[in-house]
Design an enzyme around this catalytic site. Structure first.
Site, PDB file in Angstrom:
ATOM      1  N   GLY A 247       0.780  -1.146   0.049  1.00  0.00           N
ATOM      2  CA  GLY A 247       0.184  -0.092   0.059  1.00  0.00           C
ATOM      3  C   GLY A 247       0.959   1.178  -0.008  1.00  0.00           C
ATOM      4  O   GLY A 247       0.853   2.191  -0.919  1.00  0.00           O
ATOM      5  N   PHE A 248       1.649   1.186   0.988  1.00  0.00           N
ATOM      6  CA  PHE A 248       2.769   2.376   1.129  1.00  0.00           C
ATOM      7  C   PHE A 248       2.187   3.842   1.024  1.00  0.00           C
ATOM      8  O   PHE A 248       2.813   4.767   0.840  1.00  0.00           O
ATOM      9  CB  PHE A 248       3.907   2.405  -0.122  1.00  0.00           C
ATOM     10  CG  PHE A 248       4.207   0.887  -0.365  1.00  0.00           C
ATOM     11  CD1 PHE A 248       5.034   0.320   0.584  1.00  0.00           C
ATOM     12  CD2 PHE A 248       4.025   0.341  -1.514  1.00  0.00           C
ATOM     13  CE1 PHE A 248       5.320  -0.862   0.520  1.00  0.00           C
ATOM     14  CE2 PHE A 248       4.420  -1.017  -1.749  1.00  0.00           C
ATOM     15  CZ  PHE A 248       5.239  -1.569  -0.698  1.00  0.00           C
ATOM     16  N   ILE A 636       9.773  -4.260  20.545  1.00  0.00           N
ATOM     17  CA  ILE A 636       9.604  -5.082  19.360  1.00  0.00           C
ATOM     18  C   ILE A 636       8.725  -6.236  19.398  1.00  0.00           C
ATOM     19  O   ILE A 636       9.034  -7.148  20.122  1.00  0.00           O
ATOM     20  CB  ILE A 636      10.984  -5.380  18.708  1.00  0.00           C
ATOM     21  CG1 ILE A 636      12.095  -4.057  18.753  1.00  0.00           C
ATOM     22  CG2 ILE A 636      10.989  -6.189  17.454  1.00  0.00           C
ATOM     23  CD1 ILE A 636      11.313  -3.071  17.630  1.00  0.00           C
ATOM     24  N   GLU A 712       8.332   2.808   8.454  1.00  0.00           N
ATOM     25  CA  GLU A 712       8.708   3.903   7.917  1.00  0.00           C
ATOM     26  C   GLU A 712      10.227   4.403   7.986  1.00  0.00           C
ATOM     27  O   GLU A 712      10.813   5.144   7.340  1.00  0.00           O
ATOM     28  CB  GLU A 712       7.726   5.092   7.818  1.00  0.00           C
ATOM     29  CG  GLU A 712       6.456   4.814   6.843  1.00  0.00           C
ATOM     30  CD  GLU A 712       5.215   5.442   7.407  1.00  0.00           C
ATOM     31  OE1 GLU A 712       5.132   6.568   6.293  1.00  0.00           O
ATOM     32  OE2 GLU A 712       4.951   5.427   8.338  1.00  0.00           O
TER      33      GLU A 712
HETATM   34 MO1  MOS Z   1       1.941   5.397   4.809  1.00  0.00          MO
HETATM   35  S1  MOS Z   1       2.698   6.728   3.677  1.00  0.00           S
HETATM   36  O1  MOS Z   1       2.027   5.540   6.260  1.00  0.00           O
HETATM   37  O2  MOS Z   1       0.976   4.138   4.343  1.00  0.00           O
END
Ligand code: MOS
Length: 745
Positions: A247-248, A636, A712
């Site tokens: 998706g990004f 984590i 990210e």
């Molecule tokens: Mo994103 S740019 O946090 O899907």
């Protein structure tokens, strides 16, 4: 009656969370049994294809709809002349996370690749041929393309609601006292998400009920959007989005053709499927816009940054206000007494940009890290030493303490693993055969937002449980890490947990984005489990027949499907026995995940990234030969999946530094490389020896589970590290991304 408030510590995160587990949906995916939106073939489905504009600015004057509709198999052609009406204009922002979209509302062309018609046919082939037969004619204007072709404007807000500028301290006073002034201008190109799975939708009506299969990163918001644009009761809409092939950010928003397909399915009373072609994803579904960033650094004689300015000019579309918030990346990384950041937009004839993996942070940190490296070298400091000298102990933008910050440990671990101490300061001083070798580094940083999420948990009579939240899995492993957290909330083994997600009729899991999904949806799931177990404990503690009776203030602890007395670990009872004695088949709990009130600490994840490059002195070709990062991101949840996310981000950084760029033909405004043959991303041969280490970090402030985010973080820091290694190899300071071979010879 036991005082529930005094039942302390009955569930803990830790027995499932923290373990490396492979993706629970992995087998479904590799055996082709995971269903993606375009895999759905409802009975009687029609196929839709969008026809797209071949000019970037002007008007469509003619479409040969008669020829298209005469083609065998074509059922109907929708154009601005006959398209069904939306309930509200697609120009309207129906919520803060909505982008203006194009749904054939008029014959204006706002960018090349804009949908100008929707052809619906019995087969994909017929729809495709129909779209070709439309043979559009245009009244074309000269397109305004790129940073130098568009119309400047001042944004009022940056993307979602943030002020477009920040000023802290007295820049001019700080500058006067400084010894050296540095100014760096960095350009970054337009980049496209290129998710492996194209955007797709299958829409089907039964009476006034609408079922939609479409990949979406925020199913709850998508339902709200469909409901508002289509004028349908949200309760009558079911969206299925179990898996996304990436998706990004591009699948966090709706695009107009999705709305049109839903309207056409109603109009024709048949299910309709649309899947975009690769080239059709260059325009209507968002992108990372080109930027020009100016960094100004004033440094005193001891190498401390006295003043830092970061000014970004970014391309925006002519019809919406998304601005890449790159300057914000300079707010909280390095200590300074004076800080000034601004953003400005350039309206160009392009599709509206949108969030793309680390929107703002990726572009901004690339420029910041190059500027920092430039100043370090000019002052004779090792780049790591210079960064440590300017280590921000508190957040320069807000003055707040950091909720946690193990960046020093990140630098130390990654530098050690890399062998940084052997680095000669002088550029061009290392060789490998005839190749120039260089070492560079960068700081990674990403904020820790939380959104709103809700979840349900249900304990069954046999001690197994089901949890429900609408979360989608983009490939990052949400099905696994969220299930680990949910199992811990319930105090059961993950094998006893059924994890239901990917549907809009489940409690809203919020946005899978902003690197905040695990923290947000995870908190909701944990709380839902804990709520269930709190009720269970209450039953047992009030039941004289239970070995837990009387534990009261000492409390109980849940693990492995049993409750144990905190004051006597030998006294315990299985969940199923407590439920059976209470005559219950099910016990349900609810949970929410959100950040309450205004944050009182600055919350970021951090990392140090070290890169080695080899540069061919004759050809200018750059190869990354080693890439090592160490990252601190709170708890984590699943080390295996977190590493995979961090490596993915770092690999994205390789693409940003050396390969990715969408190139416009400035005469037509069309792309010259709108496919994976021309738009280069790293393949295996481009990915070197690469490692992502994680550094232990306890964060009691970021949220109750101490989870930050890893989606990210890896791309920030990496781009600068590679550019700085190129400088160290060649003595040429890259000022433009991607770094082209011809700029190095
Ligand atoms: Mo994103 S740019 O946090 O899907």
């Amino acid at each position: 009656m036991a005082d529930v408030m005094n039942i302390q510590g009955h569930v803990r995160l830790g027995s499932n969370a923290g373990q490396s587990m492979t993706r629970r949906d992995g087998v479904l995916k590799v055996t082709g049994r995971a269903t993606y939106a375009a895999d759905n073939r409802p009975e009687g489905v029609l196929h839709a294809v969008t026809a797209t504009a071949g000019i970037a600015r002007g008007r469509v004057t003619h479409l040969d709809t008669a020829a298209a509709e005469a083609h065998p198999g074509v059922v109907k052609v929708y154009t601005p002349a006959n398209r069904p009406d939306l309930a509200v204009s697609p120009d309207e922002k129906i919520h803060g996370f909505a982008w203006r979209t194009e749904a054939l509302q008029d014959d204006t062309v706002r960018y090349a690749g804009q949908p100008i018609a929707l052809v619906v046919a019995e087969t994909l082939e017929a729809a495709t041929e129909g779209s070709h037969l439309l043979a559009p004619r245009y009244d074309a204007d000269t397109p305004r393309i790129g940073l130098d072709g568009g119309v400047p404007f001042q944004p009022e807000t940056i993307s979602i609601g943030r002020p477009p500028s920040l000023e802290v301290g007295d820049i001019d006073a700080a500058r006067t006292g400084a010894a050296r002034h540095f100014e760096t201008v960095i350009e970054t190109p337009a980049q496209y998400h290129n998710a492996l799975e194209p955007h797709a939708i299958t829409a089907q009506w039964t009476g006034d009920r609408l079922e939609i299969d479409t990949p979406n990163q925020a199913i709850g918001l998508a339902k709200q959007s469909f409901a508002a644009y289509l004028g349908v009761n949200p309760a009558h809409i079911l969206i299925r989005s179990p898996f996304l092939g990436g998706g990004f950010g591009s699948k966090a928003i709706l695009f107009g053709a999705q709305l049109l397909v839903a309207l056409a399915a109603k109009d024709l009373d048949r299910p309709i499927k649309l899947a975009l072609r690769r080239d059709q994803m260059y325009g209507p579904v968002g992108h990372r816009p080109a930027t020009r960033q100016t960094l100004k650094l004033d440094v005193d004689t001891r190498g401390h940054i006295a003043a830092l300015e970061h000014h970004t000019i970014a391309v925006a579309s002519s019809f919406d206000d998304f601005i890449e918030n790159a300057s914000n990346a300079s707010h909280s990384v390095y200590a300074t007494t004076a800080l000034r950041t601004t953003h400005a937009g350039i309206r160009a004839d392009t599709g509206t940009p949108g969030p793309m993996r680390a929107p703002g942070e990726a572009t901004g940190s690339a420029a910041l890290e190059v500027a920092i490296d430039d100043a370090a070298y000019a002052l004779g400091f090792d780049p790591l030493e210079f960064r440590l000298r300017n280590y921000a102990e508190t957040d320069p933008a807000t003055g707040m303490q950091f909720s946690s910050k193990a960046l020093r440990e990140c630098y130390a671990q990654a530098a050690e693993a890399f062998g940084w101490q052997d680095r000669p300061l002088e550029p061009g001083s290392m060789k490998q055969g005839r190749l120039l070798k260089g070492w560079g580094m960068g700081t990674a940083q990403f904020p820790c937002p939380m959104f709103q999420a809700a979840a349900h948990a249900t304990l069954r009579a046999d001690g197994s449980a089901v949890v429900e939240t609408s979360a989608a899995d983009m490939g990052q492993g949400a099905w696994t890490s969220l299930a680990q957290i949910a199992a811990d909330g319930l105090g059961i083994d993950i094998d006893r947990l059924e994890f239901r997600s990917g549907q809009s009729n489940l409690p809203d899991a919020g946005v899978a984005g902003g690197s905040g999904h695990t923290a947000t949806a995870g908190t909701a799931l944990f709380n839902a489990g804990a709520d269930t177990i709190r009720q269970l404990a209450e039953l047992a503690l009030n039941d004289p027949a239970s070995p837990l009776f009387g534990a009261d203030n000492a409390g109980v602890t849940a693990r492995g499907g049993r409750l144990y007395r905190n004051d006597d670990d030998t006294r315990s009872e299985a969940y199923e026995d407590i439920l059976a004695r209470a005559g219950l088949d099910l016990l349900r709990g609810e949970g929410k995940g959100a950040r309450e009130g205004e944050p009182e600490r600055a919350m970021f994840s951090h990392g140090g990234v070290f890169a080695e490059v080899l540069v061919d002195p004759d050809l200018g070709q750059v190869r990354v030969s080693r890439l090592i990062g160490a990252f601190a991101a709170g708890r984590i949840v699943n080390p295996h999946l977190a590493r995979s996310q961090l490596l993915g981000g770092m690999i994205w950084g390789i693409g940003f530094a050396l390969q990715e760029e969408a190139i416009h033909d400035v005469r037509t405004g069309r792309f010259t490389n709108a496919d994976l043959a021309g738009y280069h991303i790293p393949v295996n041969a481009d990915v070197p020896m690469i490692e992502a280490l994680t550094v232990h970090e306890d964060d009691p402030f970021v949220n109750s589970l101490g989870i930050k985010g890893v989606g990210e973080l890896g791309v920030t820091g990496t781009v600068g590290a590679i550019a700085n290694a190129v400088w160290h190899a060649t003595g040429i300071r890259p000022k433009r991304f991607p770094i082209h071979p011809e700029s190095l010879i």
